[in-house]
Design a protein around this motif. Sequence first.
Motif, short mmCIF file in Angstrom:
data_model
loop_
_atom_site.label_atom_id
_atom_site.label_comp_id
_atom_site.label_asym_id
_atom_site.label_seq_id
_atom_site.Cartn_x
_atom_site.Cartn_y
_atom_site.Cartn_z
N ALA A 5 25.17 -37.13 -41.00
CA ALA A 5 24.20 -38.17 -41.35
C ALA A 5 24.81 -39.19 -42.31
O ALA A 5 24.60 -40.40 -42.16
CB ALA A 5 22.95 -37.54 -41.96
N TRP A 6 25.60 -38.71 -43.29
CA TRP A 6 26.23 -39.65 -44.23
C TRP A 6 27.17 -40.60 -43.49
O TRP A 6 27.18 -41.81 -43.75
CB TRP A 6 27.00 -38.91 -45.32
CG TRP A 6 27.55 -39.84 -46.37
CD1 TRP A 6 26.93 -40.23 -47.52
CD2 TRP A 6 28.81 -40.55 -46.30
NE1 TRP A 6 27.72 -41.15 -48.19
CE2 TRP A 6 28.88 -41.36 -47.47
CE3 TRP A 6 29.85 -40.59 -45.39
CZ2 TRP A 6 29.97 -42.19 -47.73
CZ3 TRP A 6 30.95 -41.42 -45.64
CH2 TRP A 6 31.00 -42.20 -46.81
N ILE A 7 27.95 -40.07 -42.58
CA ILE A 7 28.91 -40.90 -41.85
C ILE A 7 28.19 -41.96 -41.02
O ILE A 7 28.54 -43.14 -41.04
CB ILE A 7 29.81 -40.02 -40.96
CG1 ILE A 7 30.65 -39.09 -41.83
CG2 ILE A 7 30.69 -40.87 -40.06
CD1 ILE A 7 31.43 -38.04 -41.05
N ASP B 217 31.90 -48.13 -34.94
CA ASP B 217 30.98 -47.97 -33.81
C ASP B 217 31.44 -46.89 -32.83
O ASP B 217 30.63 -46.14 -32.29
CB ASP B 217 30.81 -49.30 -33.07
CG ASP B 217 30.08 -50.34 -33.90
OD1 ASP B 217 29.40 -49.94 -34.87
OD2 ASP B 217 30.20 -51.54 -33.60
N SER B 218 32.74 -46.81 -32.60
CA SER B 218 33.26 -45.81 -31.67
C SER B 218 33.01 -44.40 -32.20
O SER B 218 32.60 -43.51 -31.45
CB SER B 218 34.76 -46.03 -31.45
OG SER B 218 35.29 -45.01 -30.63
N LEU B 219 33.26 -44.20 -33.50
CA LEU B 219 33.03 -42.90 -34.11
C LEU B 219 31.56 -42.53 -34.08
O LEU B 219 31.18 -41.41 -33.72
CB LEU B 219 33.55 -42.91 -35.55
CG LEU B 219 33.48 -41.58 -36.30
CD1 LEU B 219 34.48 -40.60 -35.75
CD2 LEU B 219 33.72 -41.82 -37.80
N GLY C 149 30.42 -41.52 -30.66
CA GLY C 149 30.87 -40.17 -30.33
C GLY C 149 30.03 -39.10 -31.00
O GLY C 149 29.65 -38.11 -30.38
N ILE C 150 29.73 -39.30 -32.29
CA ILE C 150 28.89 -38.34 -33.02
C ILE C 150 27.53 -38.21 -32.35
O ILE C 150 27.06 -37.11 -32.08
CB ILE C 150 28.72 -38.80 -34.48
CG1 ILE C 150 30.04 -38.69 -35.24
CG2 ILE C 150 27.63 -37.97 -35.18
CD1 ILE C 150 30.00 -39.31 -36.63
N THR C 151 26.91 -39.34 -32.09
CA THR C 151 25.56 -39.34 -31.53
C THR C 151 25.52 -38.69 -30.15
O THR C 151 24.62 -37.89 -29.84
CB THR C 151 25.04 -40.79 -31.43
OG1 THR C 151 25.08 -41.39 -32.74
CG2 THR C 151 23.61 -40.82 -30.91
N LEU C 152 26.50 -38.99 -29.33
CA LEU C 152 26.52 -38.47 -27.97
C LEU C 152 26.83 -36.98 -27.94
O LEU C 152 26.13 -36.19 -27.30
CB LEU C 152 27.54 -39.24 -27.13
CG LEU C 152 27.61 -38.92 -25.64
CD1 LEU C 152 26.24 -39.08 -24.99
CD2 LEU C 152 28.63 -39.82 -24.96
N PHE D 231 28.72 -29.38 -27.36
CA PHE D 231 29.82 -29.98 -28.11
C PHE D 231 29.35 -30.20 -29.55
O PHE D 231 28.24 -30.68 -29.78
CB PHE D 231 30.20 -31.34 -27.52
CG PHE D 231 30.79 -31.27 -26.14
CD1 PHE D 231 32.15 -31.37 -25.95
CD2 PHE D 231 29.96 -31.13 -25.03
CE1 PHE D 231 32.69 -31.33 -24.66
CE2 PHE D 231 30.48 -31.08 -23.75
CZ PHE D 231 31.87 -31.19 -23.57
N ASN D 232 30.20 -29.87 -30.50
CA ASN D 232 29.89 -30.07 -31.91
C ASN D 232 30.90 -31.05 -32.50
O ASN D 232 32.10 -30.75 -32.58
CB ASN D 232 29.95 -28.74 -32.66
CG ASN D 232 28.94 -27.75 -32.10
OD1 ASN D 232 27.77 -27.78 -32.42
ND2 ASN D 232 29.41 -26.86 -31.23
N PRO D 233 30.45 -32.24 -32.90
CA PRO D 233 31.38 -33.31 -33.28
C PRO D 233 31.93 -33.20 -34.69
O PRO D 233 31.26 -32.73 -35.61
CB PRO D 233 30.51 -34.56 -33.14
CG PRO D 233 29.12 -34.09 -33.43
CD PRO D 233 29.05 -32.69 -32.86
#
Length: 382
Positions: free
Chosen positions: A66-68, A75-77, A80-83, A265-267
Amino acid sequence: MIVLDEPYVSEPLIAWLEESQHPVLDSAFTRAIAEGHALNLVTPEEAARRIDAGERVYTNSENALAWIVENTHNDSLTRGITLFKDKAAMRAALAGLDPDLFFKTCSVDELFKLDFSQLPVPFVLKPSVGFCSMGVYAIQNREDWERALADIQNNASTWHDMYPESVIGAGSFILEGYIDGTEYALDAYFDETGRAHILNVLRHDFVSPEDTSDRMYRTSAAIVRDTSTMFTSWLDRVNALIGVRNFPVHVEVREEHGHVSPIEFNPLRFAGLGGTDVSWYGYGYRTYQAFLEDDAPDFDAVFADKADKVYSMSLLNAPADATGDETFDYDAFLSRFSHVLDMRPFDVKRVGNYGFLFLETDASSADELDFLMRSDLKEFLR
């Protein structure tokens, strides 16, 4: 860049952060766990700048995501986290890899209105966002279905007391066909070109098809050597669809006859609650160091004298009828094993488990793993 957060940071990780002086986000939580250690703490502004500039980032916990997402502009990171975190979104994105798999999403309100007779059993019910098998149910029949719905009603508030919404989301559920085969957990990362690198492979064993616990993960030279090429190839196919770069993941999959199907998947992390340290205890390398320094291990070298060894990690889940007020007798429990690598006690009311156990075994101590996998742990409650 390292971002640490609740509920747990392992001693091997803290020791490496002090030794390496790798930058760590300065926060109230980090200062508390860093007491007595000379860590290289950087301000939130500096941490965000580094992440926005593309520096590799690793977290110990999904609480840190959440902090990140809220404080950086990579945007790319963020994509990836959200997906990766959303099981439903990932299942949809990778549908072409498993075109015949039943898959359905619904809100919690819709879940309780579903007509069970119209659902294709067996299937698995789980939150779209989740952690450590919380809210995961293997459904074989109507009795399993009704038991799962009752458990969701009774325990959803408890899950939220332990973890934030970004980690345990009980507002949306997915139903997916039961995937046959052997289950594995992969610690891996995608490099700057998007190419996959396997850091460890653990076989996730169960006592029955209904078992969804995290009680038994085991790794060995044979397990990694026999599967890493297959899983690396599969992860490359996954990332051809997702397209992340410089990205660590902990992945749960099932494999049957060479076909790999994703579970979750766990980012931005590897095996949770410090579980990834099994590679350090067993083989002498740190997965997070390998990712951050882009230095994947030489398996031939690290496995040189490990051919007959098995290394396991076990999350000690509480019995279903435990209140949390009991005392766990760690001494009596540990006396059952011949070579304990580490025992990390947890506050069961805070984490939901009694702790993480790491073992080394060989062929002569196979009964130890069988006991560990099958015990309900009631004999150790006082």
